[in-house]
Design a protein around this motif. Structure first.
Motif, PDB file in Angstrom:
ATOM      1  N   ILE A 129      47.337 -84.728  75.007  1.00  0.00           N
ATOM      2  CA  ILE A 129      47.691 -86.148  75.068  1.00  0.00           C
ATOM      3  C   ILE A 129      46.436 -86.995  74.881  1.00  0.00           C
ATOM      4  O   ILE A 129      46.419 -87.948  74.086  1.00  0.00           O
ATOM      5  N   GLY A 130      45.374 -86.650  75.584  1.00  0.00           N
ATOM      6  CA  GLY A 130      44.132 -87.410  75.464  1.00  0.00           C
ATOM      7  C   GLY A 130      43.566 -87.379  74.058  1.00  0.00           C
ATOM      8  O   GLY A 130      43.160 -88.413  73.512  1.00  0.00           O
ATOM      9  N   VAL A 131      43.559 -86.183  73.435  1.00  0.00           N
ATOM     10  CA  VAL A 131      42.983 -86.032  72.091  1.00  0.00           C
ATOM     11  C   VAL A 131      43.811 -86.778  71.055  1.00  0.00           C
ATOM     12  O   VAL A 131      43.272 -87.504  70.209  1.00  0.00           O
ATOM     13  N   PHE A 132      45.132 -86.611  71.094  1.00  0.00           N
ATOM     14  CA  PHE A 132      45.994 -87.247  70.096  1.00  0.00           C
ATOM     15  C   PHE A 132      45.921 -88.778  70.195  1.00  0.00           C
ATOM     16  O   PHE A 132      45.833 -89.469  69.176  1.00  0.00           O
ATOM     17  N   VAL A 133      45.965 -89.302  71.419  1.00  0.00           N
ATOM     18  CA  VAL A 133      45.949 -90.756  71.612  1.00  0.00           C
ATOM     19  C   VAL A 133      44.599 -91.332  71.219  1.00  0.00           C
ATOM     20  O   VAL A 133      44.519 -92.368  70.544  1.00  0.00           O
ATOM     21  N   PHE A 134      43.515 -90.666  71.619  1.00  0.00           N
ATOM     22  CA  PHE A 134      42.187 -91.158  71.259  1.00  0.00           C
ATOM     23  C   PHE A 134      41.975 -91.100  69.745  1.00  0.00           C
ATOM     24  O   PHE A 134      41.383 -92.003  69.162  1.00  0.00           O
ATOM     25  N   GLN A 135      42.463 -90.040  69.110  1.00  0.00           N
ATOM     26  CA  GLN A 135      42.308 -89.895  67.659  1.00  0.00           C
ATOM     27  C   GLN A 135      42.954 -91.058  66.913  1.00  0.00           C
ATOM     28  O   GLN A 135      42.449 -91.504  65.876  1.00  0.00           O
ATOM     29  N   PHE A 136      44.053 -91.568  67.442  1.00  0.00           N
ATOM     30  CA  PHE A 136      44.756 -92.700  66.829  1.00  0.00           C
ATOM     31  C   PHE A 136      43.828 -93.912  66.740  1.00  0.00           C
ATOM     32  O   PHE A 136      43.621 -94.491  65.653  1.00  0.00           O
ATOM     33  N   THR A 137      43.236 -94.291  67.867  1.00  0.00           N
ATOM     34  CA  THR A 137      42.328 -95.442  67.867  1.00  0.00           C
ATOM     35  C   THR A 137      41.061 -95.157  67.084  1.00  0.00           C
ATOM     36  O   THR A 137      40.563 -96.024  66.344  1.00  0.00           O
ATOM     37  N   GLN A 138      40.527 -93.969  67.219  1.00  0.00           N
ATOM     38  CA  GLN A 138      39.297 -93.619  66.505  1.00  0.00           C
ATOM     39  C   GLN A 138      39.470 -93.730  64.999  1.00  0.00           C
ATOM     40  O   GLN A 138      38.609 -94.278  64.297  1.00  0.00           O
ATOM     41  N   SER A 139      40.586 -93.249  64.474  1.00  0.00           N
ATOM     42  CA  SER A 139      40.835 -93.310  63.030  1.00  0.00           C
ATOM     43  C   SER A 139      40.968 -94.749  62.556  1.00  0.00           C
ATOM     44  O   SER A 139      40.492 -95.105  61.468  1.00  0.00           O
ATOM     45  N   VAL A 140      41.620 -95.583  63.363  1.00  0.00           N
ATOM     46  CA  VAL A 140      41.775 -96.994  63.001  1.00  0.00           C
ATOM     47  C   VAL A 140      40.415 -97.672  62.904  1.00  0.00           C
ATOM     48  O   VAL A 140      40.140 -98.411  61.947  1.00  0.00           O
ATOM     49  N   LEU A 187      34.755-100.461  86.611  1.00  0.00           N
ATOM     50  CA  LEU A 187      34.441-100.690  85.202  1.00  0.00           C
ATOM     51  C   LEU A 187      34.961 -99.553  84.334  1.00  0.00           C
ATOM     52  O   LEU A 187      35.582 -99.785  83.284  1.00  0.00           O
ATOM     53  N   VAL A 188      34.741 -98.320  84.763  1.00  0.00           N
ATOM     54  CA  VAL A 188      35.192 -97.159  83.986  1.00  0.00           C
ATOM     55  C   VAL A 188      36.709 -97.110  83.923  1.00  0.00           C
ATOM     56  O   VAL A 188      37.302 -96.840  82.870  1.00  0.00           O
ATOM     57  N   GLU A 189      37.368 -97.396  85.048  1.00  0.00           N
ATOM     58  CA  GLU A 189      38.831 -97.296  85.091  1.00  0.00           C
ATOM     59  C   GLU A 189      39.523 -98.442  84.360  1.00  0.00           C
ATOM     60  O   GLU A 189      40.728 -98.353  84.092  1.00  0.00           O
ATOM     61  N   SER A 190      38.786 -99.496  84.025  1.00  0.00           N
ATOM     62  CA  SER A 190      39.381-100.591  83.244  1.00  0.00           C
ATOM     63  C   SER A 190      39.220-100.375  81.747  1.00  0.00           C
ATOM     64  O   SER A 190      39.668-101.205  80.948  1.00  0.00           O
ATOM     65  N   ASN A 191      38.586 -99.279  81.355  1.00  0.00           N
ATOM     66  CA  ASN A 191      38.426 -98.909  79.946  1.00  0.00           C
ATOM     67  C   ASN A 191      39.799 -98.879  79.275  1.00  0.00           C
ATOM     68  O   ASN A 191      40.681 -98.126  79.701  1.00  0.00           O
ATOM     69  N   PRO A 192      40.027 -99.656  78.229  1.00  0.00           N
ATOM     70  CA  PRO A 192      41.372 -99.739  77.635  1.00  0.00           C
ATOM     71  C   PRO A 192      41.919 -98.413  77.134  1.00  0.00           C
ATOM     72  O   PRO A 192      43.111 -98.123  77.315  1.00  0.00           O
ATOM     73  N   LEU A 193      41.076 -97.584  76.532  1.00  0.00           N
ATOM     74  CA  LEU A 193      41.591 -96.303  76.055  1.00  0.00           C
ATOM     75  C   LEU A 193      41.945 -95.380  77.208  1.00  0.00           C
ATOM     76  O   LEU A 193      42.911 -94.606  77.122  1.00  0.00           O
ATOM     77  N   LEU A 194      41.188 -95.433  78.288  1.00  0.00           N
ATOM     78  CA  LEU A 194      41.546 -94.669  79.481  1.00  0.00           C
ATOM     79  C   LEU A 194      42.904 -95.126  80.003  1.00  0.00           C
ATOM     80  O   LEU A 194      43.762 -94.315  80.368  1.00  0.00           O
ATOM     81  N   VAL A 195      43.131 -96.438  79.990  1.00  0.00           N
ATOM     82  CA  VAL A 195      44.401 -97.000  80.465  1.00  0.00           C
ATOM     83  C   VAL A 195      45.565 -96.497  79.613  1.00  0.00           C
ATOM     84  O   VAL A 195      46.590 -96.039  80.142  1.00  0.00           O
ATOM     85  N   PHE A 196      45.419 -96.558  78.285  1.00  0.00           N
ATOM     86  CA  PHE A 196      46.501 -96.103  77.409  1.00  0.00           C
ATOM     87  C   PHE A 196      46.767 -94.609  77.581  1.00  0.00           C
ATOM     88  O   PHE A 196      47.923 -94.181  77.675  1.00  0.00           O
TER      89      PHE A 196
END
Length: 298
Positions: free
Chosen positions: A103-114, A239-248
């Motif tokens: 889940i973490g890899v697939f979701v992060f890859q989405f934003t990273q590619s964009v 600060l770390v827990e408010s990271n938007p990608l962590l939230v998603f």
């Protein structure tokens, strides 16, 4: 000379008034935000066609074609599982580490590619920009549309992986839909901002891989989010827990996994996700729009 003196010789009507009557505007005028938005909507078919062309050109020369949109995050997840799950041994901290990691890899890859493709949206299409007149935001929007389509395909594979690792289908899975919508809005804002930055500062694209790698390590993609609470406290933890990608990522995990410890209460995560999406989506659009007249020059 007074403006009223500049008039058409035949009618005596001021030229500015004559232009207004016939819907003519200054060629160098920047459109208002709402007018620019309407123009973008009028070009929606061009954006979709450009996205299809980009997809065909990027994967058309490979044997597996669009299958790589699924294979890339899956192979990344396999590599990270071997290193972090087996070698380092973080898998013991999560009941279903394979699904948690994927889940973490697939979701992060989405934003990273964009972001990676968005930063080249203007500089990679200078010939098209200089040859045709169209709203330049069409290009980063086209990039976003390509990645949205890829992510929808990848999500189908991710759901199969989650099922095969022992998770049951529940009504909570429906929460994936609003999370996806919020992340799409967030990503579009990032793509627009990255496109303008990339057009003005060509060296930015060299920094993107480092920025995204740092962002990944700060988003609990590869290890349990509880590692943050073990090492940090106070404002650093907030600060770390408010990271938007962590939230998603946490919201996807909350929707798909039954026994998972989150970075915060689900209600707070949803509020943060909505705020991040609206803020980044809106200001990314405004930031790009303000530079519209300068794209393709120089």
């Amino acid at each position: 000379m007074p403006e009223t003196a500049v008039a058409d010789a035949a009618t005596g009507v001021p030229l500015k008034e004559l232009a207004r009557r016939h819907g003519l505007t200054s060629s160098g005028r920047r459109l208002g935000l709402l007018e620019y938005s309407r123009k973008l909507w009028a070009y929606r078919h061009f954006i979709a066609a450009h996205a299809r062309a980009k997809t065909s050109s990027s994967l058309g020369n490979t044997n597996l074609g669009s299958l790589w949109t699924v294979l890339t995050p899956a192979i990344n997840a396999l590599v990270y599982y071997i290193i972090f799950g087996v070698v380092i041994g973080t898998s013991g901290s999560v009941s279903n580490f394979i699904a948690y990691l994927c889940i973490g890899v697939f979701v992060f890859q989405f934003t990273q590619s964009v972001v990676q493709n968005g930063v080249n949206a203007i500089t990679g299409n200078l010939g098209l920009i200089r040859a045709l007149h169209f709203p330049r935001a069409s290009l980063p929007l086209s990039v976003s549309l390509v990645e949205i389509r890829n992510f929808l395909t990848a999500m189908g594979v991710l759901l199969v992986i989650v099922l095969f690792t022992g998770e049951a289908i529940t009504w909570q899975w429906l929460l994936v839909l609003p999370v996806m919508l919020l992340q799409m809005i967030f990503n579009i804002g990032l793509a627009l901002a990255a496109a303008r930055l990339g057009s003005k500062m060509r060296d930015v694209k060299q920094l993107i891989p480092f920025i995204m790698r740092f962002w990944m390590y700060g988003s609990a993609v590869l290890y349990p989010v509880t590692r943050f609470t073990e090492k940090l406290d106070g404002w650093k933890l907030a600060l770390v827990e408010s990271n938007p990608l962590l939230v998603f990522i946490e919201l996807y995990r909350h929707a798909l996994l039954e026994n998972v410890t989150l970075a915060g209460e689900p209600g707070l995560l949803w509020i943060e996700a909505v705020v991040w999406s609206l803020v980044v989506g809106f200001f990314g659009f405004v930031y790009f729009w303000r530079g519209e007249k300068g794209y393709g020059r120089g």
